[in-house]
Design a protein around this motif. Sequence first.
Motif, PDB file in Angstrom:
ATOM      1  N   THR A   1       6.796 -20.562   0.560  1.00  0.00           N
ATOM      2  CA  THR A   1       5.906 -20.349   1.701  1.00  0.00           C
ATOM      3  C   THR A   1       4.714 -19.491   1.292  1.00  0.00           C
ATOM      4  O   THR A   1       4.889 -18.447   0.653  1.00  0.00           O
ATOM      5  CB  THR A   1       6.688 -19.640   2.830  1.00  0.00           C
ATOM      6  OG1 THR A   1       7.787 -20.465   3.209  1.00  0.00           O
ATOM      7  CG2 THR A   1       5.794 -19.398   4.043  1.00  0.00           C
ATOM      8  N   TRP A   2       3.516 -19.922   1.679  1.00  0.00           N
ATOM      9  CA  TRP A   2       2.289 -19.168   1.384  1.00  0.00           C
ATOM     10  C   TRP A   2       1.665 -18.682   2.679  1.00  0.00           C
ATOM     11  O   TRP A   2       1.518 -19.453   3.630  1.00  0.00           O
ATOM     12  CB  TRP A   2       1.294 -20.031   0.611  1.00  0.00           C
ATOM     13  CG  TRP A   2       1.762 -20.325  -0.778  1.00  0.00           C
ATOM     14  CD1 TRP A   2       2.632 -21.316  -1.153  1.00  0.00           C
ATOM     15  CD2 TRP A   2       1.437 -19.596  -1.972  1.00  0.00           C
ATOM     16  NE1 TRP A   2       2.859 -21.245  -2.513  1.00  0.00           N
ATOM     17  CE2 TRP A   2       2.139 -20.207  -3.041  1.00  0.00           C
ATOM     18  CE3 TRP A   2       0.624 -18.485  -2.240  1.00  0.00           C
ATOM     19  CZ2 TRP A   2       2.047 -19.736  -4.357  1.00  0.00           C
ATOM     20  CZ3 TRP A   2       0.525 -18.033  -3.547  1.00  0.00           C
ATOM     21  CH2 TRP A   2       1.240 -18.653  -4.591  1.00  0.00           C
ATOM     22  N   ARG A   3       1.286 -17.414   2.687  1.00  0.00           N
ATOM     23  CA  ARG A   3       0.623 -16.852   3.864  1.00  0.00           C
ATOM     24  C   ARG A   3      -0.560 -15.994   3.426  1.00  0.00           C
ATOM     25  O   ARG A   3      -0.566 -15.448   2.330  1.00  0.00           O
ATOM     26  CB  ARG A   3       1.576 -15.961   4.655  1.00  0.00           C
ATOM     27  CG  ARG A   3       2.694 -16.714   5.337  1.00  0.00           C
ATOM     28  CD  ARG A   3       3.476 -15.798   6.270  1.00  0.00           C
ATOM     29  NE  ARG A   3       4.791 -16.345   6.501  1.00  0.00           N
ATOM     30  CZ  ARG A   3       5.880 -15.628   6.727  1.00  0.00           C
ATOM     31  NH1 ARG A   3       5.805 -14.304   6.770  1.00  0.00           N
ATOM     32  NH2 ARG A   3       7.032 -16.196   6.924  1.00  0.00           N
ATOM     33  N   THR A   4      -1.511 -15.879   4.329  1.00  0.00           N
ATOM     34  CA  THR A   4      -2.614 -14.942   4.137  1.00  0.00           C
ATOM     35  C   THR A   4      -2.443 -13.822   5.145  1.00  0.00           C
ATOM     36  O   THR A   4      -2.321 -14.073   6.342  1.00  0.00           O
ATOM     37  CB  THR A   4      -3.968 -15.645   4.335  1.00  0.00           C
ATOM     38  OG1 THR A   4      -4.098 -16.660   3.332  1.00  0.00           O
ATOM     39  CG2 THR A   4      -5.121 -14.659   4.203  1.00  0.00           C
ATOM     40  N   ALA A   5      -2.408 -12.594   4.638  1.00  0.00           N
ATOM     41  CA  ALA A   5      -2.160 -11.434   5.506  1.00  0.00           C
ATOM     42  C   ALA A   5      -3.443 -11.002   6.206  1.00  0.00           C
ATOM     43  O   ALA A   5      -4.546 -11.290   5.750  1.00  0.00           O
ATOM     44  CB  ALA A   5      -1.619 -10.276   4.671  1.00  0.00           C
ATOM     45  N   VAL A   6      -3.278 -10.277   7.296  1.00  0.00           N
ATOM     46  CA  VAL A   6      -4.435  -9.604   7.885  1.00  0.00           C
ATOM     47  C   VAL A   6      -4.782  -8.399   7.012  1.00  0.00           C
ATOM     48  O   VAL A   6      -3.920  -7.837   6.321  1.00  0.00           O
ATOM     49  CB  VAL A   6      -4.171  -9.130   9.335  1.00  0.00           C
ATOM     50  CG1 VAL A   6      -3.950 -10.326  10.238  1.00  0.00           C
ATOM     51  CG2 VAL A   6      -2.994  -8.172   9.396  1.00  0.00           C
ATOM     52  N   THR A   7      -6.031  -8.027   7.044  1.00  0.00           N
ATOM     53  CA  THR A   7      -6.456  -6.904   6.208  1.00  0.00           C
ATOM     54  C   THR A   7      -5.874  -5.597   6.728  1.00  0.00           C
ATOM     55  O   THR A   7      -5.564  -5.469   7.914  1.00  0.00           O
ATOM     56  CB  THR A   7      -7.997  -6.842   6.187  1.00  0.00           C
ATOM     57  OG1 THR A   7      -8.393  -5.878   5.199  1.00  0.00           O
ATOM     58  CG2 THR A   7      -8.564  -6.450   7.526  1.00  0.00           C
ATOM     59  N   ALA A   8      -5.719  -4.644   5.819  1.00  0.00           N
ATOM     60  CA  ALA A   8      -5.324  -3.299   6.238  1.00  0.00           C
ATOM     61  C   ALA A   8      -6.501  -2.629   6.939  1.00  0.00           C
ATOM     62  O   ALA A   8      -7.659  -3.010   6.751  1.00  0.00           O
ATOM     63  CB  ALA A   8      -4.900  -2.477   5.022  1.00  0.00           C
ATOM     64  N   THR A   9      -6.183  -1.623   7.727  1.00  0.00           N
ATOM     65  CA  THR A   9      -7.223  -0.853   8.414  1.00  0.00           C
ATOM     66  C   THR A   9      -7.476   0.463   7.668  1.00  0.00           C
ATOM     67  O   THR A   9      -6.695   0.856   6.795  1.00  0.00           O
ATOM     68  CB  THR A   9      -6.777  -0.513   9.844  1.00  0.00           C
ATOM     69  OG1 THR A   9      -5.618   0.346   9.755  1.00  0.00           O
ATOM     70  CG2 THR A   9      -6.429  -1.775  10.628  1.00  0.00           C
ATOM     71  N   GLU A  10      -8.530   1.148   8.061  1.00  0.00           N
ATOM     72  CA  GLU A  10      -8.776   2.477   7.487  1.00  0.00           C
ATOM     73  C   GLU A  10      -7.632   3.420   7.821  1.00  0.00           C
ATOM     74  O   GLU A  10      -7.274   4.287   7.015  1.00  0.00           O
ATOM     75  CB  GLU A  10     -10.098   3.054   8.010  1.00  0.00           C
ATOM     76  CG  GLU A  10     -11.296   2.550   7.253  1.00  0.00           C
ATOM     77  CD  GLU A  10     -12.522   3.446   7.452  1.00  0.00           C
ATOM     78  OE1 GLU A  10     -12.352   4.652   7.715  1.00  0.00           O
ATOM     79  OE2 GLU A  10     -13.633   2.902   7.349  1.00  0.00           O
ATOM     80  N   GLU A  11      -7.070   3.241   9.007  1.00  0.00           N
ATOM     81  CA  GLU A  11      -5.930   4.088   9.397  1.00  0.00           C
ATOM     82  C   GLU A  11      -4.741   3.858   8.463  1.00  0.00           C
ATOM     83  O   GLU A  11      -4.050   4.807   8.077  1.00  0.00           O
ATOM     84  CB  GLU A  11      -5.552   3.777  10.844  1.00  0.00           C
ATOM     85  CG  GLU A  11      -4.486   4.679  11.406  1.00  0.00           C
ATOM     86  CD  GLU A  11      -4.110   4.287  12.835  1.00  0.00           C
ATOM     87  OE1 GLU A  11      -4.756   3.392  13.414  1.00  0.00           O
ATOM     88  OE2 GLU A  11      -3.154   4.881  13.358  1.00  0.00           O
ATOM     89  N   ASP A  12      -4.513   2.602   8.101  1.00  0.00           N
ATOM     90  CA  ASP A  12      -3.449   2.303   7.142  1.00  0.00           C
ATOM     91  C   ASP A  12      -3.733   2.990   5.798  1.00  0.00           C
ATOM     92  O   ASP A  12      -2.873   3.671   5.238  1.00  0.00           O
ATOM     93  CB  ASP A  12      -3.332   0.789   6.906  1.00  0.00           C
ATOM     94  CG  ASP A  12      -2.951   0.013   8.149  1.00  0.00           C
ATOM     95  OD1 ASP A  12      -2.201   0.547   8.985  1.00  0.00           O
ATOM     96  OD2 ASP A  12      -3.409  -1.144   8.276  1.00  0.00           O
ATOM     97  N   ALA A  13      -4.941   2.768   5.285  1.00  0.00           N
ATOM     98  CA  ALA A  13      -5.290   3.329   3.975  1.00  0.00           C
ATOM     99  C   ALA A  13      -5.190   4.849   3.978  1.00  0.00           C
ATOM    100  O   ALA A  13      -4.836   5.466   2.960  1.00  0.00           O
ATOM    101  CB  ALA A  13      -6.690   2.883   3.565  1.00  0.00           C
ATOM    102  N   ALA A  14      -5.503   5.444   5.127  1.00  0.00           N
ATOM    103  CA  ALA A  14      -5.485   6.910   5.227  1.00  0.00           C
ATOM    104  C   ALA A  14      -4.075   7.484   5.119  1.00  0.00           C
ATOM    105  O   ALA A  14      -3.909   8.693   4.950  1.00  0.00           O
ATOM    106  CB  ALA A  14      -6.132   7.353   6.545  1.00  0.00           C
ATOM    107  N   LEU A  15      -3.053   6.631   5.198  1.00  0.00           N
ATOM    108  CA  LEU A  15      -1.694   7.109   4.949  1.00  0.00           C
ATOM    109  C   LEU A  15      -1.563   7.638   3.519  1.00  0.00           C
ATOM    110  O   LEU A  15      -0.756   8.526   3.247  1.00  0.00           O
ATOM    111  CB  LEU A  15      -0.677   5.974   5.162  1.00  0.00           C
ATOM    112  CG  LEU A  15      -0.463   5.514   6.600  1.00  0.00           C
ATOM    113  CD1 LEU A  15       0.301   4.188   6.623  1.00  0.00           C
ATOM    114  CD2 LEU A  15       0.303   6.573   7.383  1.00  0.00           C
ATOM    115  N   ALA A  16      -2.363   7.078   2.609  1.00  0.00           N
ATOM    116  CA  ALA A  16      -2.251   7.456   1.192  1.00  0.00           C
ATOM    117  C   ALA A  16      -3.531   8.033   0.611  1.00  0.00           C
ATOM    118  O   ALA A  16      -3.508   8.577  -0.489  1.00  0.00           O
ATOM    119  CB  ALA A  16      -1.837   6.230   0.364  1.00  0.00           C
TER     120      ALA A  16
END
Length: 291
Positions: free
Chosen positions: A39-54
């Motif tokens: 199965t192949w899928r394209t994900a939604v992009t991460a947000t700045e809030e997601d990136a800010a976790l790290a």
Amino acid sequence: MVLFHDPRCLDYGNSARPEQPARLGKTVPLLQQNHPNWTWRTAVTATEEDAALAHDETLLARLQQAQDFDADTPWWEDIDAHAYRATGSAMAATAAALNGEGPAMSLMRPPGHHATETQAMGFCYLNHIAVAALHAREHRQVNRVAVWDFDAHHGNGTEAILAERSDVLFVSVHQSPGYPGTGLKSFANCVNYPVRPLTPRGDHMATLEESWQRVIAFRPDLVLVSAGFDAYVGDPITDMTLEKTDFATLGSWLHDATVPVAAVLEGGYSSDLPHLVDAFLTSWAGEAATV
Ligand SMILES: [Zn+2]
């Protein structure tokens, strides 16, 4: 097998650099041809809030400034969008594994494991696996996460971001001496296995097996794998000796794991990369190898 890929990840860079579009431009069609049932899928992009976790907001702002980070890590147009998509893809692979959809891997560029909280480096702009690990801790019922990094280079960024947390284990096997020169010692929740250049593959695999046992002994609720294929004997930027069959063996260990496992593509610069990824995924899926 669920694979996350977005063809836009081929839209930057060039063949003059090891981390080039053909890495995935050739891997994806080979996998699709050999495994029409995956199965192949394209994900939604991460947000700045997601990136800010790290990551610190200074790095997130810096990604938009048209200025190279270092000789290995140029600024490319829209590199922030590329990096955020790759992070989103790692998060989606993690979610698929946690949802019981079976083995899941993100096949995207750029890679991520060298990116620190504040710094893009070593072909990496955002640390996808660190964001995925921290997101799983915050937003899913995951108490313990183990990150296993078998890329030939030390995952210095992942280590720096996840260090000193009792809920996360980081285990890395990497060439030493080698880029970026870190990962010589273990401490707290970070377990490092430096391996000398040209170590015989049997010895390297024994070290990898020991490192995998450390991952399992942590009793994680989730294992995230920084899957780099540059410890391959034919890799142009390292001096290691693993063969294709060894990557199949690594996949077989993931197949035997009894916890959810997701993987993220890190390095791997040989023209044989498509076959190495195929061998790894095929055995992870528990399927018979194609020739
Ligand atoms: Zn690497």
